[in-house]
Design a protein around this motif. Structure first.
Motif, PDB file in Angstrom:
ATOM      1  N   ILE A 204     166.423  60.860 115.393  1.00 19.87           N
ATOM      2  CA  ILE A 204     165.873  61.478 114.264  1.00 19.87           C
ATOM      3  C   ILE A 204     166.731  61.020 113.194  1.00 19.87           C
ATOM      4  CG2 ILE A 204     165.347  63.565 112.914  1.00 19.87           C
ATOM      5  CD1 ILE A 204     164.339  64.912 115.399  1.00 19.87           C
ATOM      6  N   LEU A 205     168.051  61.269 113.420  1.00 17.28           N
ATOM      7  CA  LEU A 205     169.096  60.960 112.363  1.00 17.28           C
ATOM      8  C   LEU A 205     168.962  59.517 112.173  1.00 17.28           C
ATOM      9  CD1 LEU A 205     172.127  63.462 113.168  1.00 17.28           C
ATOM     10  CD2 LEU A 205     170.533  63.313 111.039  1.00 17.28           C
ATOM     11  N   ALA A 206     168.976  58.569 113.147  1.00 16.05           N
ATOM     12  CA  ALA A 206     168.798  56.954 113.058  1.00 16.05           C
ATOM     13  C   ALA A 206     167.664  56.729 112.040  1.00 16.05           C
ATOM     14  CB  ALA A 206     168.652  56.458 114.317  1.00 16.05           C
ATOM     15  N   ALA A 207     166.446  57.430 112.119  1.00 16.97           N
ATOM     16  CA  ALA A 207     165.288  57.067 111.399  1.00 16.97           C
ATOM     17  C   ALA A 207     165.570  57.597 110.101  1.00 16.97           C
ATOM     18  CB  ALA A 207     164.033  58.025 112.296  1.00 16.97           C
ATOM     19  N   VAL A 208     166.245  58.686 109.870  1.00 15.40           N
ATOM     20  CA  VAL A 208     166.699  59.346 108.741  1.00 15.40           C
ATOM     21  C   VAL A 208     167.451  58.154 107.965  1.00 15.40           C
ATOM     22  CG1 VAL A 208     167.846  60.891 107.072  1.00 15.40           C
ATOM     23  CG2 VAL A 208     166.306  61.885 109.152  1.00 15.40           C
ATOM     24  N   SER A 209     168.582  57.651 108.467  1.00 20.03           N
ATOM     25  CA  SER A 209     169.216  56.667 108.078  1.00 20.03           C
ATOM     26  C   SER A 209     168.560  55.519 107.627  1.00 20.03           C
ATOM     27  CB  SER A 209     170.566  56.509 109.058  1.00 20.03           C
ATOM     28  OG  SER A 209     171.438  57.611 109.365  1.00 20.03           O
ATOM     29  N   ALA A 210     167.634  55.014 108.434  1.00 19.18           N
ATOM     30  CA  ALA A 210     166.809  53.718 108.117  1.00 19.18           C
ATOM     31  C   ALA A 210     166.252  54.034 106.881  1.00 19.18           C
ATOM     32  CB  ALA A 210     165.861  53.446 109.314  1.00 19.18           C
ATOM     33  N   ILE A 211     165.596  55.210 106.746  1.00 18.50           N
ATOM     34  CA  ILE A 211     164.858  55.513 105.272  1.00 18.50           C
ATOM     35  C   ILE A 211     165.666  55.444 104.078  1.00 18.50           C
ATOM     36  CG2 ILE A 211     163.255  57.030 104.247  1.00 18.50           C
ATOM     37  CD1 ILE A 211     162.248  57.779 106.966  1.00 18.50           C
ATOM     38  N   ALA A 212     166.851  56.276 104.409  1.00 25.39           N
ATOM     39  CA  ALA A 212     167.740  56.321 103.243  1.00 25.39           C
ATOM     40  C   ALA A 212     168.341  54.808 103.052  1.00 25.39           C
ATOM     41  CB  ALA A 212     168.773  57.300 103.778  1.00 25.39           C
ATOM     42  N   ALA A 213     168.447  54.088 103.972  1.00 30.44           N
ATOM     43  CA  ALA A 213     169.244  52.766 103.692  1.00 30.44           C
ATOM     44  C   ALA A 213     168.091  52.054 102.813  1.00 30.44           C
ATOM     45  CB  ALA A 213     169.470  51.984 105.014  1.00 30.44           C
ATOM     46  N   LEU A 214     167.007  51.968 103.324  1.00 32.13           N
ATOM     47  CA  LEU A 214     166.172  51.308 102.523  1.00 32.13           C
ATOM     48  C   LEU A 214     166.053  51.879 100.771  1.00 32.13           C
ATOM     49  CD1 LEU A 214     163.894  49.029 102.765  1.00 32.13           C
ATOM     50  CD2 LEU A 214     162.082  50.716 103.285  1.00 32.13           C
ATOM     51  N   VAL A 215     166.015  53.130 100.997  1.00 33.86           N
ATOM     52  CA  VAL A 215     165.802  53.760  99.502  1.00 33.86           C
ATOM     53  C   VAL A 215     167.114  53.474  98.683  1.00 33.86           C
ATOM     54  CG1 VAL A 215     165.729  55.990  98.467  1.00 33.86           C
ATOM     55  CG2 VAL A 215     164.245  55.457 100.259  1.00 33.86           C
ATOM     56  N   SER A 216     168.366  53.252  99.335  1.00 29.80           N
ATOM     57  CA  SER A 216     169.546  53.111  98.768  1.00 29.80           C
ATOM     58  C   SER A 216     169.508  51.824  98.047  1.00 29.80           C
ATOM     59  CB  SER A 216     170.791  53.084  99.657  1.00 29.80           C
ATOM     60  OG  SER A 216     170.828  51.825 100.346  1.00 29.80           O
ATOM     61  N   MET A 217     168.896  50.643  98.496  1.00 26.63           N
ATOM     62  CA  MET A 217     168.817  49.637  97.668  1.00 26.63           C
ATOM     63  C   MET A 217     167.998  49.706  96.340  1.00 26.63           C
ATOM     64  SD  MET A 217     167.839  46.971 101.009  1.00 26.63           S
ATOM     65  CE  MET A 217     168.619  47.419 102.641  1.00 26.63           C
ATOM     66  N   VAL A 218     166.931  50.241  96.545  1.00 30.83           N
ATOM     67  CA  VAL A 218     166.262  50.642  95.207  1.00 30.83           C
ATOM     68  C   VAL A 218     167.317  51.324  94.240  1.00 30.83           C
ATOM     69  CG1 VAL A 218     164.233  52.234  94.232  1.00 30.83           C
ATOM     70  CG2 VAL A 218     164.079  51.137  96.577  1.00 30.83           C
ATOM     71  N   GLY A 219     168.047  52.419  94.682  1.00 27.17           N
ATOM     72  CA  GLY A 219     169.156  52.916  93.750  1.00 27.17           C
ATOM     73  C   GLY A 219     169.939  51.767  93.223  1.00 27.17           C
ATOM     74  N   ASP A 220     170.368  50.978  93.934  1.00 25.60           N
ATOM     75  CA  ASP A 220     171.358  49.809  93.481  1.00 25.60           C
ATOM     76  C   ASP A 220     170.217  49.011  92.601  1.00 25.60           C
ATOM     77  OD1 ASP A 220     173.249  47.765  93.340  1.00 25.60           O
ATOM     78  OD2 ASP A 220     172.622  47.023  95.228  1.00 25.60           O
ATOM     79  N   GLY A 241     187.732  46.111  90.076  1.00 26.56           N
ATOM     80  CA  GLY A 241     187.151  45.353  90.960  1.00 26.56           C
ATOM     81  C   GLY A 241     185.770  45.919  91.328  1.00 26.56           C
ATOM     82  N   HIS A 242     185.355  47.128  90.871  1.00 21.79           N
ATOM     83  CA  HIS A 242     184.132  47.390  90.989  1.00 21.79           C
ATOM     84  C   HIS A 242     183.203  47.744  89.649  1.00 21.79           C
ATOM     85  CE1 HIS A 242     184.626  48.088  95.500  1.00 21.79           C
ATOM     86  NE2 HIS A 242     185.677  48.171  95.168  1.00 21.79           N
ATOM     87  N   GLY A 243     183.907  48.177  88.868  1.00 24.06           N
ATOM     88  CA  GLY A 243     183.295  48.451  87.487  1.00 24.06           C
ATOM     89  C   GLY A 243     183.518  50.044  87.365  1.00 24.06           C
ATOM     90  N   GLY A 244     182.351  50.665  86.931  1.00 20.08           N
ATOM     91  CA  GLY A 244     182.255  51.964  86.509  1.00 20.08           C
ATOM     92  C   GLY A 244     181.564  52.947  87.673  1.00 20.08           C
ATOM     93  N   ILE A 245     181.733  54.324  87.524  1.00 23.08           N
ATOM     94  CA  ILE A 245     181.294  55.162  88.711  1.00 23.08           C
ATOM     95  C   ILE A 245     179.692  54.627  88.983  1.00 23.08           C
ATOM     96  CG2 ILE A 245     180.346  57.371  88.696  1.00 23.08           C
ATOM     97  CD1 ILE A 245     183.270  57.342  89.001  1.00 23.08           C
ATOM     98  N   LEU A 246     178.741  54.534  87.886  1.00 24.92           N
ATOM     99  CA  LEU A 246     177.421  54.045  88.457  1.00 24.92           C
ATOM    100  C   LEU A 246     177.428  52.574  89.034  1.00 24.92           C
ATOM    101  CD1 LEU A 246     175.516  55.072  85.095  1.00 24.92           C
ATOM    102  CD2 LEU A 246     175.843  56.383  87.359  1.00 24.92           C
ATOM    103  N   ASP A 247     178.408  51.835  88.827  1.00 22.69           N
ATOM    104  CA  ASP A 247     178.525  50.601  89.656  1.00 22.69           C
ATOM    105  C   ASP A 247     178.646  50.636  91.079  1.00 22.69           C
ATOM    106  OD1 ASP A 247     178.080  48.548  87.341  1.00 22.69           O
ATOM    107  OD2 ASP A 247     179.894  49.381  86.626  1.00 22.69           O
ATOM    108  N   ARG A 248     179.410  51.616  91.438  1.00 22.43           N
ATOM    109  CA  ARG A 248     179.906  52.057  92.704  1.00 22.43           C
ATOM    110  C   ARG A 248     179.099  53.095  93.420  1.00 22.43           C
ATOM    111  NH1 ARG A 248     181.529  49.394  96.747  1.00 22.43           N
ATOM    112  NH2 ARG A 248     179.309  49.802  97.183  1.00 22.43           N
ATOM    113  N   PHE A 249     178.592  54.143  92.594  1.00 22.70           N
ATOM    114  CA  PHE A 249     177.761  55.192  93.326  1.00 22.70           C
ATOM    115  C   PHE A 249     176.457  55.012  93.066  1.00 22.70           C
ATOM    116  CE2 PHE A 249     182.148  56.603  92.969  1.00 22.70           C
ATOM    117  CZ  PHE A 249     182.213  57.509  93.867  1.00 22.70           C
TER     118      PHE A 249
END
Length: 267
Positions: A204-220, A241-249
């Motif tokens: 279940i947690l692996a499935a949750v992570s797969a969905i969250a990972a996919l959604v994280s790309m939308v956030g990026d 090397g990263h930028g601001g808070i929103l660039d990293r988070f």
């Protein structure tokens, strides 16, 4: 540049481990501070970071986070209702100082940054086994980002969003999701006695992570889209090397609430 980025990344990881492990007020007010900086970065794009409209947004974020500690209102919607009314007052009685898009983005910034990042704290303190579930946020955002980068470098051929982010590929996205699932299975297996009662919960947690990972790309990509719309390279320079808070988070912003609700309802 790579060395600076690597050192900053290591420091961020160590600080994240300390904050998540400690939890409590330290995590609460650290998350609030990070949110305020992120809001400042976003507001700067719309030129309201040092104006009354921006300060209404900051005050709303502080009230929202403070309510976790002192519970001065039972219905958190009241905070945002008051914020909306105050925003309208500022808009009307200073007219024509602000444009409609600035008013909209001042309110958007509260939810996009402060509210969504608050789920890091909420997972840690309000979800069963929150200490261990909270680290999935970093696995599904930063871990996915790293795996997607490596997979894209090795196998990337088909562009995922050529106009918005030409360097990101479909193969990289697939590699990011699969890599996140592998990392989650390894992580949950190591801490199985702490966060899972059986193999079913690991799946279940692996499935949750797969969905969250996919959604994280939308956030990026969302953070990138805003920058491109306003011809901005980075949100800030706070993190070398990263930028601001929103660039990293940026990916974490959308990952945290997804994990919170999926973990809450699926486990």
């Amino acid at each position: 540049m790579f060395k600076t980025r690597l050192i900053s990344g290591i420091i961020l990881v160590l600080l994240s481990i300390i904050l998540i492990t400690t939890g409590g007020d330290l995590l609460l007010f650290s998350t609030m501070a990070i949110s305020l900086v992120g809001m400042f970065e976003l507001y700067r794009i719309f030129e309201i970071q040092n104006k009354l409209l921006g300060f209404v947004g900051y005050a709303s974020a502080v009230a929202f986070y403070s309510n976790f500690k002192w519970h001065f209102v039972s219905d958190v919607v009241l905070i945002f209702m008051v914020t909306m009314i105050l925003t309208m007052f500022v808009y009307v009685f200073t007219y024509p100082k602000y444009k409609a898009n600035q008013v909209s983005m001042s309110f958007f910034g509260i939810f996009y940054v402060a509210v969504m990042l608050s789920y890091v704290y909420q997972i840690r303190n309000q979800v069963n086994n929150g200490l261990y579930i909270a680290f999935l946020i970093f696995i599904c955002s930063w871990g996915c980002d790293t795996c997607a980068y490596c997979a894209g470098k090795l196998f990337g051929k088909h562009k995922m969003s050529p106009k918005l982010s030409p360097k990101k590929s479909i193969e990289g996205a697939v590699g990011g999701v699969l890599g996140t699932v592998v990392l989650t299975v390894i992580y949950t297996s190591i801490f199985k006695n702490k966060m899972c009662s059986d193999t079913r919960e690991i799946i279940i947690l692996a499935a949750v992570s797969a969905i969250a990972a996919l959604v994280s790309m939308v956030g990026d990509l969302t953070a990138s889209a805003i920058k491109r719309n306003y011809d901005v390279k980075d949100y800030g320079k706070l993190i070398p090397g990263h930028g601001g808070i929103l660039d990293r988070f940026d990916s974490m912003i959308i990952t945290a609430p997804i994990i919170y609700y999926l973990a809450h309802y699926m486990l």
